[in-house]
Structure formats: C-alpha cells, structure tokens
Design a protein around this motif. Structure first.
Motif, PDB file in Angstrom:
ATOM      1  N   PHE A  88      51.418  51.422  -1.666  1.00 39.68           N
ATOM      2  CA  PHE A  88      52.205  51.148  -3.171  1.00 39.68           C
ATOM      3  C   PHE A  88      52.001  52.723  -3.886  1.00 39.68           C
ATOM      4  CE2 PHE A  88      52.813  50.532  -7.408  1.00 39.68           C
ATOM      5  CZ  PHE A  88      54.154  50.180  -7.408  1.00 39.68           C
ATOM      6  N   LEU A  89      50.690  53.096  -3.793  1.00 42.77           N
ATOM      7  CA  LEU A  89      50.309  54.210  -4.472  1.00 42.77           C
ATOM      8  C   LEU A  89      50.831  55.680  -3.931  1.00 42.77           C
ATOM      9  CD1 LEU A  89      48.159  55.759  -6.621  1.00 42.77           C
ATOM     10  CD2 LEU A  89      46.556  55.944  -4.796  1.00 42.77           C
ATOM     11  N   LEU A  90      51.236  55.540  -2.692  1.00 48.03           N
ATOM     12  CA  LEU A  90      52.166  56.661  -1.908  1.00 48.03           C
ATOM     13  C   LEU A  90      53.360  56.599  -2.728  1.00 48.03           C
ATOM     14  CD1 LEU A  90      50.620  56.657   1.680  1.00 48.03           C
ATOM     15  CD2 LEU A  90      50.414  58.631  -0.224  1.00 48.03           C
ATOM     16  N   LEU A  91      53.908  55.420  -2.647  1.00 45.67           N
ATOM     17  CA  LEU A  91      55.221  55.304  -3.106  1.00 45.67           C
ATOM     18  C   LEU A  91      55.512  55.578  -4.515  1.00 45.67           C
ATOM     19  CD1 LEU A  91      58.091  53.975  -2.181  1.00 45.67           C
ATOM     20  CD2 LEU A  91      57.309  51.876  -3.361  1.00 45.67           C
ATOM     21  N   SER A  92      54.502  55.513  -5.300  1.00 47.22           N
ATOM     22  CA  SER A  92      54.390  55.610  -6.690  1.00 47.22           C
ATOM     23  C   SER A  92      54.545  57.281  -7.034  1.00 47.22           C
ATOM     24  CB  SER A  92      53.452  54.992  -7.512  1.00 47.22           C
ATOM     25  OG  SER A  92      53.545  53.633  -7.272  1.00 47.22           O
ATOM     26  N   VAL A  93      53.551  57.855  -6.059  1.00 48.47           N
ATOM     27  CA  VAL A  93      53.419  59.399  -6.371  1.00 48.47           C
ATOM     28  C   VAL A  93      54.717  59.773  -5.894  1.00 48.47           C
ATOM     29  CG1 VAL A  93      52.208  61.282  -5.524  1.00 48.47           C
ATOM     30  CG2 VAL A  93      50.876  59.080  -6.431  1.00 48.47           C
ATOM     31  N   THR A  94      55.359  59.751  -4.927  1.00 48.71           N
ATOM     32  CA  THR A  94      56.554  60.238  -4.174  1.00 48.71           C
ATOM     33  C   THR A  94      57.555  60.030  -5.309  1.00 48.71           C
ATOM     34  OG1 THR A  94      57.063  58.401  -2.946  1.00 48.71           O
ATOM     35  CG2 THR A  94      55.828  60.377  -2.003  1.00 48.71           C
ATOM     36  N   GLY A  95      57.851  58.755  -5.821  1.00 52.86           N
ATOM     37  CA  GLY A  95      58.714  58.531  -6.653  1.00 52.86           C
ATOM     38  C   GLY A  95      58.705  59.284  -7.930  1.00 52.86           C
ATOM     39  N   LEU A  96      57.617  59.468  -8.541  1.00 49.82           N
ATOM     40  CA  LEU A  96      57.171  60.075  -9.765  1.00 49.82           C
ATOM     41  C   LEU A  96      57.727  61.390  -9.615  1.00 49.82           C
ATOM     42  CD1 LEU A  96      54.066  58.460 -11.340  1.00 49.82           C
ATOM     43  CD2 LEU A  96      56.440  58.108 -12.251  1.00 49.82           C
ATOM     44  N   ALA A  97      57.147  62.009  -8.363  1.00 51.52           N
ATOM     45  CA  ALA A  97      57.280  63.363  -8.139  1.00 51.52           C
ATOM     46  C   ALA A  97      58.998  63.801  -7.982  1.00 51.52           C
ATOM     47  CB  ALA A  97      56.654  63.947  -6.758  1.00 51.52           C
ATOM     48  N   LEU A  98      59.784  62.723  -7.461  1.00 50.92           N
ATOM     49  CA  LEU A  98      61.337  62.790  -7.625  1.00 50.92           C
ATOM     50  C   LEU A  98      61.920  62.934  -8.702  1.00 50.92           C
ATOM     51  CD1 LEU A  98      62.137  60.169  -4.510  1.00 50.92           C
ATOM     52  CD2 LEU A  98      62.444  62.769  -4.541  1.00 50.92           C
ATOM     53  N   LEU A  99      61.156  62.387  -9.789  1.00 53.58           N
ATOM     54  CA  LEU A  99      61.745  62.623 -11.258  1.00 53.58           C
ATOM     55  C   LEU A  99      61.864  64.033 -11.630  1.00 53.58           C
ATOM     56  CD1 LEU A  99      59.936  59.661 -12.961  1.00 53.58           C
ATOM     57  CD2 LEU A  99      62.308  59.846 -12.356  1.00 53.58           C
ATOM     58  N   GLY A 100      60.975  64.793 -11.093  1.00 50.89           N
ATOM     59  CA  GLY A 100      60.782  66.290 -11.579  1.00 50.89           C
ATOM     60  C   GLY A 100      61.623  67.204 -10.698  1.00 50.89           C
ATOM     61  N   ILE A 101      62.240  66.652  -9.537  1.00 54.33           N
ATOM     62  CA  ILE A 101      63.364  67.428  -8.673  1.00 54.33           C
ATOM     63  C   ILE A 101      64.476  66.948  -8.477  1.00 54.33           C
ATOM     64  CG2 ILE A 101      61.219  68.392  -7.548  1.00 54.33           C
ATOM     65  CD1 ILE A 101      62.237  66.713  -5.142  1.00 54.33           C
ATOM     66  N   ASN A 102      65.550  67.776  -7.810  1.00 52.81           N
ATOM     67  CA  ASN A 102      66.831  67.151  -7.519  1.00 52.81           C
ATOM     68  C   ASN A 102      66.512  66.332  -6.298  1.00 52.81           C
ATOM     69  OD1 ASN A 102      69.368  66.411  -6.914  1.00 52.81           O
ATOM     70  ND2 ASN A 102      70.045  68.581  -6.765  1.00 52.81           N
ATOM     71  N   GLY A 103      66.289  65.082  -6.295  1.00 52.26           N
ATOM     72  CA  GLY A 103      66.027  64.303  -5.013  1.00 52.26           C
ATOM     73  C   GLY A 103      67.067  64.087  -4.158  1.00 52.26           C
ATOM     74  N   THR A 104      68.290  64.329  -4.472  1.00 50.42           N
ATOM     75  CA  THR A 104      69.388  63.805  -3.820  1.00 50.42           C
ATOM     76  C   THR A 104      69.291  64.538  -2.346  1.00 50.42           C
ATOM     77  OG1 THR A 104      70.860  64.060  -5.835  1.00 50.42           O
ATOM     78  CG2 THR A 104      71.963  63.998  -3.669  1.00 50.42           C
ATOM     79  N   ASN A 105      69.365  63.819  -1.351  1.00 44.77           N
ATOM     80  CA  ASN A 105      69.172  63.996   0.182  1.00 44.77           C
ATOM     81  C   ASN A 105      67.997  65.188   0.262  1.00 44.77           C
ATOM     82  OD1 ASN A 105      71.273  62.710   0.883  1.00 44.77           O
ATOM     83  ND2 ASN A 105      72.772  64.403   0.093  1.00 44.77           N
TER      84      ASN A 105
END
Length: 142
Positions: A88-105
């Motif tokens: 879950f920690l890994l999931l949260s870190v990747t999810g929060l990182a996606l907020l700062g980039i264009n995560g589409t594909n």
C-alpha cells in the motif's frame, strides 16, 4: 459502535470506491474519449484520497502493532498485514507521483495499476479473514 470499527467500515467502503474507479480508469484509458477518462480519473483521485485518509486513521489505531514489528521484528505478527502495508505504501507513492505528471498511458500509471491489483487481492484476504469481527461489530451497542 467502537471508533475503530467505524474507521474500518469507512475503509471498506472507500476501498471499494477506489478499486472500482481504478479499474474504470484503466479501461477508460484504452478508449478514445478523453472526457470519460477524465471523469474516471477525478472519481478515482477523490475516492483514493478518502481511502488514504481512512488508511492513515486505521494505521494510527493500530500503531502499537507497527511499533511491535519495529522493536521485536515480525515474529508471530501477520505477514500478510505487513506485506499489505508495504504494498500500500508503494501504491500511495506511485499514486501521489501521478498527480504531478500526465499519467495517461504512462509507465508509472501502468505500474500503479499493477500494484493496485496486487493491493486489492491482498486487502481482500485481509478483510475476509476479519469478517467475523466486522459482523460482530454491527451487533455492538457501544
């Protein structure tokens, strides 16, 4: 009902919202409508923020469990719960990182999705093991 069970029931509801919206977002990413993808993304981000907040409260309620692992090692503690915490920690870190980039594909978005699927499987096992306690919490008059 005890506060810990209120948090746990909220956690279950927002877990379902986050998981369903994550799958919806992934499927929408394969479509041609940016608007549909965007709607799923907003739904997933909002649901996942609520989920993260509920997890923070849940972990705070079980802080002694985590302190025990730090002080004495995993020992007889639930290894599934420990793995779920790390995943879950890994999931949260990747999810929060996606907020700062264009995560589409993006590659990071795909990793987040795969980690999310793993998290869902492990979390379901975590919840199913505790179903009798959850059922009993509904009969509690406190």
């Amino acid at each position: 009902m005890k506060r810990i069970f209120v948090i746990d029931w909220i956690l279950i509801v927002v877990f379902i919202v986050s998981a369903i919206s994550g799958f919806g977002l992934h499927v929408a990413g394969h479509g041609s409508s940016h608007e549909i993808w965007h709607n799923w993304a907003v739904f997933h981000v909002l649901g996942s923020i609520l989920f993260l907040i509920a997890v923070i409260f849940h972990v705070a309620m079980h802080l002694e469990w985590y302190k025990g692992i730090i002080k004495k090692g995993i020992g007889s503690k639930s290894k599934v719960t420990a793995v779920l915490s790390v995943i879950f920690l890994l999931l949260s870190v990747t999810g929060l990182a996606l907020l700062g980039i264009n995560g589409t594909n993006s590659l990071l978005g795909l990793w987040h999705y795969k980690i999310g699927v793993i998290t869902i499987v492990i979390a379901l096992g975590h919840v199913i093991k505790r179903l009798p306690v959850f059922r009993k919490s509904l009969n509690c008059s406190k």
